[in-house]
Design a protein around this motif. Structure first.
Motif, PDB file in Angstrom:
ATOM      1  N   ASN A   1     -41.868   7.263   0.637  1.00 43.55           N
ATOM      2  CA  ASN A   1     -40.570   7.945   0.705  1.00 43.55           C
ATOM      3  C   ASN A   1     -39.569   7.415  -0.313  1.00 43.55           C
ATOM      4  O   ASN A   1     -38.360   7.628  -0.184  1.00 43.55           O
ATOM      5  CB  ASN A   1     -39.963   7.886   2.112  1.00 43.55           C
ATOM      6  CG  ASN A   1     -40.758   8.700   3.111  1.00 43.55           C
ATOM      7  OD1 ASN A   1     -41.373   9.705   2.746  1.00 43.55           O
ATOM      8  ND2 ASN A   1     -40.773   8.262   4.357  1.00 43.55           N
ATOM      9  N   SER A   2     -40.083   6.682  -1.326  1.00 40.26           N
ATOM     10  CA  SER A   2     -39.222   6.303  -2.440  1.00 40.26           C
ATOM     11  C   SER A   2     -39.000   7.529  -3.322  1.00 40.26           C
ATOM     12  O   SER A   2     -39.585   8.594  -3.101  1.00 40.26           O
ATOM     13  CB  SER A   2     -39.866   5.178  -3.245  1.00 40.26           C
ATOM     14  OG  SER A   2     -39.992   4.000  -2.474  1.00 40.26           O
ATOM     15  N   TYR A   3     -38.148   7.341  -4.340  1.00 46.61           N
ATOM     16  CA  TYR A   3     -37.879   8.421  -5.275  1.00 46.61           C
ATOM     17  C   TYR A   3     -38.230   7.966  -6.692  1.00 46.61           C
ATOM     18  O   TYR A   3     -38.049   6.799  -7.041  1.00 46.61           O
ATOM     19  CB  TYR A   3     -36.389   8.802  -5.280  1.00 46.61           C
ATOM     20  CG  TYR A   3     -35.872   9.344  -3.986  1.00 46.61           C
ATOM     21  CD1 TYR A   3     -35.854  10.715  -3.742  1.00 46.61           C
ATOM     22  CD2 TYR A   3     -35.376   8.488  -2.991  1.00 46.61           C
ATOM     23  CE1 TYR A   3     -35.366  11.218  -2.557  1.00 46.61           C
ATOM     24  CE2 TYR A   3     -34.890   8.987  -1.806  1.00 46.61           C
ATOM     25  CZ  TYR A   3     -34.884  10.346  -1.587  1.00 46.61           C
ATOM     26  OH  TYR A   3     -34.396  10.840  -0.408  1.00 46.61           O
TER      27      TYR A   3
ATOM     28  N   THR B   1     -39.667  12.896  -4.398  1.00 47.73           N
ATOM     29  CA  THR B   1     -40.076  11.870  -3.440  1.00 47.73           C
ATOM     30  C   THR B   1     -41.562  11.608  -3.618  1.00 47.73           C
ATOM     31  O   THR B   1     -42.314  12.484  -4.055  1.00 47.73           O
ATOM     32  CB  THR B   1     -39.805  12.322  -1.999  1.00 47.73           C
ATOM     33  OG1 THR B   1     -40.484  13.562  -1.776  1.00 47.73           O
ATOM     34  CG2 THR B   1     -38.327  12.510  -1.748  1.00 47.73           C
ATOM     35  N   CYS B   2     -41.981  10.408  -3.259  1.00 49.94           N
ATOM     36  CA  CYS B   2     -43.371  10.081  -3.547  1.00 49.94           C
ATOM     37  C   CYS B   2     -43.895   8.996  -2.612  1.00 49.94           C
ATOM     38  O   CYS B   2     -43.147   8.296  -1.943  1.00 49.94           O
ATOM     39  CB  CYS B   2     -43.526   9.647  -4.994  1.00 49.94           C
ATOM     40  SG  CYS B   2     -42.278   8.485  -5.558  1.00 49.94           S
ATOM     41  N   MET B   3     -45.211   8.868  -2.624  1.00 47.57           N
ATOM     42  CA  MET B   3     -45.870   7.801  -1.887  1.00 47.57           C
ATOM     43  C   MET B   3     -46.094   6.635  -2.840  1.00 47.57           C
ATOM     44  O   MET B   3     -45.793   6.713  -4.024  1.00 47.57           O
ATOM     45  CB  MET B   3     -47.203   8.305  -1.328  1.00 47.57           C
ATOM     46  CG  MET B   3     -48.101   8.965  -2.333  1.00 47.57           C
ATOM     47  SD  MET B   3     -49.461   9.816  -1.518  1.00 47.57           S
ATOM     48  CE  MET B   3     -50.079  10.827  -2.868  1.00 47.57           C
TER      49      MET B   3
ATOM     50  N   CYS C   1     -33.424  11.284 -25.400  1.00 49.16           N
ATOM     51  CA  CYS C   1     -32.531  10.342 -24.708  1.00 49.16           C
ATOM     52  C   CYS C   1     -32.825  10.464 -23.212  1.00 49.16           C
ATOM     53  O   CYS C   1     -32.746  11.567 -22.655  1.00 49.16           O
ATOM     54  CB  CYS C   1     -31.076  10.682 -24.975  1.00 49.16           C
ATOM     55  SG  CYS C   1     -30.621  10.617 -26.717  1.00 49.16           S
ATOM     56  N   TYR C   2     -33.135   9.353 -22.553  1.00 51.42           N
ATOM     57  CA  TYR C   2     -33.584   9.468 -21.167  1.00 51.42           C
ATOM     58  C   TYR C   2     -33.202   8.245 -20.342  1.00 51.42           C
ATOM     59  O   TYR C   2     -32.953   7.158 -20.857  1.00 51.42           O
ATOM     60  CB  TYR C   2     -35.107   9.651 -21.124  1.00 51.42           C
ATOM     61  CG  TYR C   2     -35.886   8.409 -21.514  1.00 51.42           C
ATOM     62  CD1 TYR C   2     -36.345   7.517 -20.537  1.00 51.42           C
ATOM     63  CD2 TYR C   2     -36.149   8.112 -22.848  1.00 51.42           C
ATOM     64  CE1 TYR C   2     -37.044   6.379 -20.884  1.00 51.42           C
ATOM     65  CE2 TYR C   2     -36.841   6.975 -23.208  1.00 51.42           C
ATOM     66  CZ  TYR C   2     -37.292   6.109 -22.226  1.00 51.42           C
ATOM     67  OH  TYR C   2     -37.981   4.961 -22.574  1.00 51.42           O
ATOM     68  N   LYS C   3     -33.187   8.470 -19.032  1.00 54.29           N
ATOM     69  CA  LYS C   3     -33.117   7.405 -18.022  1.00 54.29           C
ATOM     70  C   LYS C   3     -34.204   7.695 -17.008  1.00 54.29           C
ATOM     71  O   LYS C   3     -34.420   8.845 -16.637  1.00 54.29           O
ATOM     72  CB  LYS C   3     -31.778   7.396 -17.277  1.00 54.29           C
ATOM     73  CG  LYS C   3     -30.531   7.266 -18.112  1.00 54.29           C
ATOM     74  CD  LYS C   3     -29.316   7.367 -17.183  1.00 54.29           C
ATOM     75  CE  LYS C   3     -28.022   7.431 -17.965  1.00 54.29           C
ATOM     76  NZ  LYS C   3     -26.865   7.580 -17.059  1.00 54.29           N
ATOM     77  N   VAL C   4     -34.863   6.660 -16.534  1.00 54.59           N
ATOM     78  CA  VAL C   4     -35.873   6.801 -15.486  1.00 54.59           C
ATOM     79  C   VAL C   4     -35.707   5.638 -14.520  1.00 54.59           C
ATOM     80  O   VAL C   4     -35.578   4.493 -14.945  1.00 54.59           O
ATOM     81  CB  VAL C   4     -37.308   6.792 -16.074  1.00 54.59           C
ATOM     82  CG1 VAL C   4     -38.325   6.793 -14.941  1.00 54.59           C
ATOM     83  CG2 VAL C   4     -37.521   7.982 -16.980  1.00 54.59           C
ATOM     84  N   ASP C   5     -35.687   5.926 -13.225  1.00 57.58           N
ATOM     85  CA  ASP C   5     -35.577   4.885 -12.203  1.00 57.58           C
ATOM     86  C   ASP C   5     -36.601   5.111 -11.109  1.00 57.58           C
ATOM     87  O   ASP C   5     -36.925   6.249 -10.776  1.00 57.58           O
ATOM     88  CB  ASP C   5     -34.186   4.881 -11.547  1.00 57.58           C
ATOM     89  CG  ASP C   5     -33.168   4.154 -12.393  1.00 57.58           C
ATOM     90  OD1 ASP C   5     -33.578   3.372 -13.257  1.00 57.58           O
ATOM     91  OD2 ASP C   5     -31.953   4.384 -12.191  1.00 57.58           O
ATOM     92  N   CYS C   6     -37.090   4.007 -10.561  1.00 59.47           N
ATOM     93  CA  CYS C   6     -37.866   4.048  -9.321  1.00 59.47           C
ATOM     94  C   CYS C   6     -36.940   3.544  -8.226  1.00 59.47           C
ATOM     95  O   CYS C   6     -36.460   2.409  -8.284  1.00 59.47           O
ATOM     96  CB  CYS C   6     -39.100   3.156  -9.430  1.00 59.47           C
ATOM     97  SG  CYS C   6     -40.043   3.076  -7.919  1.00 59.47           S
ATOM     98  N   ILE C   7     -36.674   4.379  -7.231  1.00 64.42           N
ATOM     99  CA  ILE C   7     -35.638   4.096  -6.241  1.00 64.42           C
ATOM    100  C   ILE C   7     -36.261   3.953  -4.863  1.00 64.42           C
ATOM    101  O   ILE C   7     -36.977   4.849  -4.403  1.00 64.42           O
ATOM    102  CB  ILE C   7     -34.603   5.235  -6.213  1.00 64.42           C
ATOM    103  CG1 ILE C   7     -34.084   5.481  -7.636  1.00 64.42           C
ATOM    104  CG2 ILE C   7     -33.466   4.919  -5.261  1.00 64.42           C
ATOM    105  CD1 ILE C   7     -33.333   6.787  -7.770  1.00 64.42           C
ATOM    106  N   PRO C   8     -36.020   2.842  -4.166  1.00 66.58           N
ATOM    107  CA  PRO C   8     -36.508   2.708  -2.799  1.00 66.58           C
ATOM    108  C   PRO C   8     -35.799   3.690  -1.886  1.00 66.58           C
ATOM    109  O   PRO C   8     -34.818   4.318  -2.293  1.00 66.58           O
ATOM    110  CB  PRO C   8     -36.162   1.256  -2.435  1.00 66.58           C
ATOM    111  CG  PRO C   8     -35.012   0.916  -3.322  1.00 66.58           C
ATOM    112  CD  PRO C   8     -35.239   1.671  -4.605  1.00 66.58           C
ATOM    113  N   PRO C   9     -36.277   3.870  -0.643  1.00 65.68           N
ATOM    114  CA  PRO C   9     -35.596   4.780   0.269  1.00 65.68           C
ATOM    115  C   PRO C   9     -34.100   4.503   0.292  1.00 65.68           C
ATOM    116  O   PRO C   9     -33.680   3.357   0.427  1.00 65.68           O
ATOM    117  CB  PRO C   9     -36.251   4.473   1.617  1.00 65.68           C
ATOM    118  CG  PRO C   9     -37.618   4.003   1.254  1.00 65.68           C
ATOM    119  CD  PRO C   9     -37.438   3.237  -0.034  1.00 65.68           C
ATOM    120  N   VAL C  10     -33.288   5.548   0.141  1.00 64.40           N
ATOM    121  CA  VAL C  10     -31.855   5.375  -0.047  1.00 64.40           C
ATOM    122  C   VAL C  10     -31.195   4.875   1.222  1.00 64.40           C
ATOM    123  O   VAL C  10     -31.417   5.408   2.309  1.00 64.40           O
ATOM    124  CB  VAL C  10     -31.205   6.711  -0.477  1.00 64.40           C
ATOM    125  CG1 VAL C  10     -29.706   6.547  -0.631  1.00 64.40           C
ATOM    126  CG2 VAL C  10     -31.820   7.159  -1.806  1.00 64.40           C
ATOM    127  N   ALA C  11     -30.376   3.823   1.111  1.00 63.43           N
ATOM    128  CA  ALA C  11     -29.660   3.269   2.263  1.00 63.43           C
ATOM    129  C   ALA C  11     -28.563   4.218   2.697  1.00 63.43           C
ATOM    130  O   ALA C  11     -28.064   5.029   1.930  1.00 63.43           O
ATOM    131  CB  ALA C  11     -29.057   1.917   1.885  1.00 63.43           C
TER     132      ALA C  11
END
Length: 432
Positions: free
Chosen positions: A346-348, A395-397, A418-428
């Motif tokens: 359930n991260s992003y 969302t992903c596993m 030009c880019y940004k990429v983030d791996c985000i844990p489940p949002v608080a």
């Protein structure tokens, strides 16, 4: 959703001017005087009888300064009140006092019953204050959040989070955890809420875009939660103004508890004297009345205190800083990949990209794929051609993911990406 246009978070300087309108009448001198008498009586008891391990722990805490944070002192007062109420329960009295075989014992028992009622009322008042204050903060924050499905999700997430926290407390109690263990857990949970807020407020890159645009958290709210609990932030003004009085009450209730604990442990050998009972009764009555006065006062201050003010009132608005994008050139006939490892379900994965201006912009192929531990690939986002794609996510596993920009179809033109990429844990929960 209330507008945040032109608003900035409260500042310490603004709160200083605001608190000038709310002076707190100092505690009476009897608070420190009775506290000193209780500590003196406790010292006399421990000179005659060695301290047990539990008594030693409490005695060392009584010798330390109270916590600096206002809310931590509130939790400490609740803990000590509950511990005193535990000692005041008839089943926890010394055996000879339970029997009430003398007139003196009957008189002591009568006083203890009155003190129990007084402190029970104190506990209810303190619990109600904390609950109301938390609810007021939540409702105030929600006025600046989108009044659509996102607001509903936030409320549901908060309710689920609080149920989980309560279940954690219940499990501790059912496993035989002590009152001290329970309050240690409650404060740990409170600090976890703060850490989540600090992380949310300090979000950068695509994570910031996600919480701003997907969840709908306004920038001014992100700024507020980033700095509100800083050691020298706005709340330090509150601690400087009102902390000393609360610190004295924390010390007083701890001294009451220490004296009662030592007295119960030595009651069979050295009964409470009439003057000691009088001092104990006077101390509890004064503590209860002054704590009630402080809670009612600080409750009014909190209820009227603003979260946000105009930039003019703050003196100047905080300068906004845009986050840096990464930039790369993708030659004609080539692809560019970014790989990410996702640890929690359930991260992003979130991205934000655009192509440089000019003849080389045009469009570019883009896709996202998942690679399982066996090396098999699954397309998460099908290949499409884009000019740009701002603030998008999936969302992903757990596992490995690749974001792929494809310029292989082009024979002549390179692409400036030009880019940004983030791996985000489940949002608080942004309102906890």
């Amino acid at each position: 959703m209330a507008s945040t246009e032109g608003l900035v978070p409260i500042t310490r300087a603004f709160l200083a001017r605001y608190y000038d309108k709310y002076p707190f009448e100092p505690l009476p001198d009897d608070v420190s005087g009775l506290t000193a008498e209780l500590r003196s009586m406790s010292s006399d008891l421990q000179k005659e009888f060695p301290l047990t391990e539990a008594e030693g722990v409490l005695e060392r805490e009584a010798d330390c300064p109270p916590p600096h944070k206002i809310d931590q002192n509130m939790w400490k007062n609740r803990e000590h009140i509950e511990e005193i109420l535990f000692l005041l329960e008839r089943s926890h009295w010394p055996r000879s006092l339970q029997e009430q075989s003398t007139a003196e014992d009957i008189e002591i028992a009568t006083v203890l019953g009155k003190l129990q009622i007084k402190l029970q009322n104190c506990l209810k008042l303190l619990e109600a204050f904390q609950s109301k204050n938390a609810e007021n903060v939540f409702n105030t924050v929600m006025t600046y959040m989108p009044q659509d499905f996102r607001g509903t999700i936030i409320r549901q997430q908060k309710e689920r989070s609080e149920r989980n926290k309560q279940a954690e407390v219940n499990a501790l109690i059912n496993s035989g955890g002590s009152l001290h263990d329970r309050y240690a857990l409650l404060w740990k949970q409170q600090m976890e809420r703060r850490q989540q807020l600090a992380q949310l407020g300090s979000a950068t890159g695509v994570y910031k875009a996600l919480v701003k645009y997907l969840i709908g958290v306004p920038q001014v709210l992100l700024d507020f939660i980033r700095q509100i609990n800083d050691d020298q932030g706005p709340m330090e003004e509150q601690r400087q103004r009102y902390g000393p009085s609360l610190y004295c009450l924390t010390t007083m209730v701890l001294s009451i508890r220490l004296f009662l604990l030592l007295s119960w442990g030595r009651f069979e050998a050295k009964k409470l004297q009439k003057n000691q009972v009088a001092i104990l009764e006077e101390a509890v009555n004064l503590y209860a009345s002054e704590l009630e006065r402080f809670i009612k006062f600080i409750g009014e201050v909190f209820a009227n205190s603003p979260f946000f003010i105009s930039a003019q009132d703050a003196g100047s608005a905080e300068a906004r800083r845009s986050d840096d994008y990464k930039e790369t050139i993708i030659p004609a006939g080539k692809t560019y990949e970014v790989s990410l490892m996702v640890e929690s379900i359930n991260s992003y994965i979130a991205w934000d990209f655009s192509l440089g201006q000019g003849k080389t912009a045009m469009d570019i192929g883009f896709s996202v794929e998942y690679i399982n531990p066996s090396g098999e690939k699954t397309m998460i986002l099908p290949y499409r051609r884009y000019e740009s794609d701002q603030g998008n996510f999936c969302t992903c596993m757990a596992g490995c993911y690749k974001l792929i920009w494809d310029n292989s179809y082009s024979t002549f033109f390179k692409k400036v990406l030009c880019y940004k990429v983030d791996c985000i844990p489940p949002v608080a929960d942004p309102t906890e």
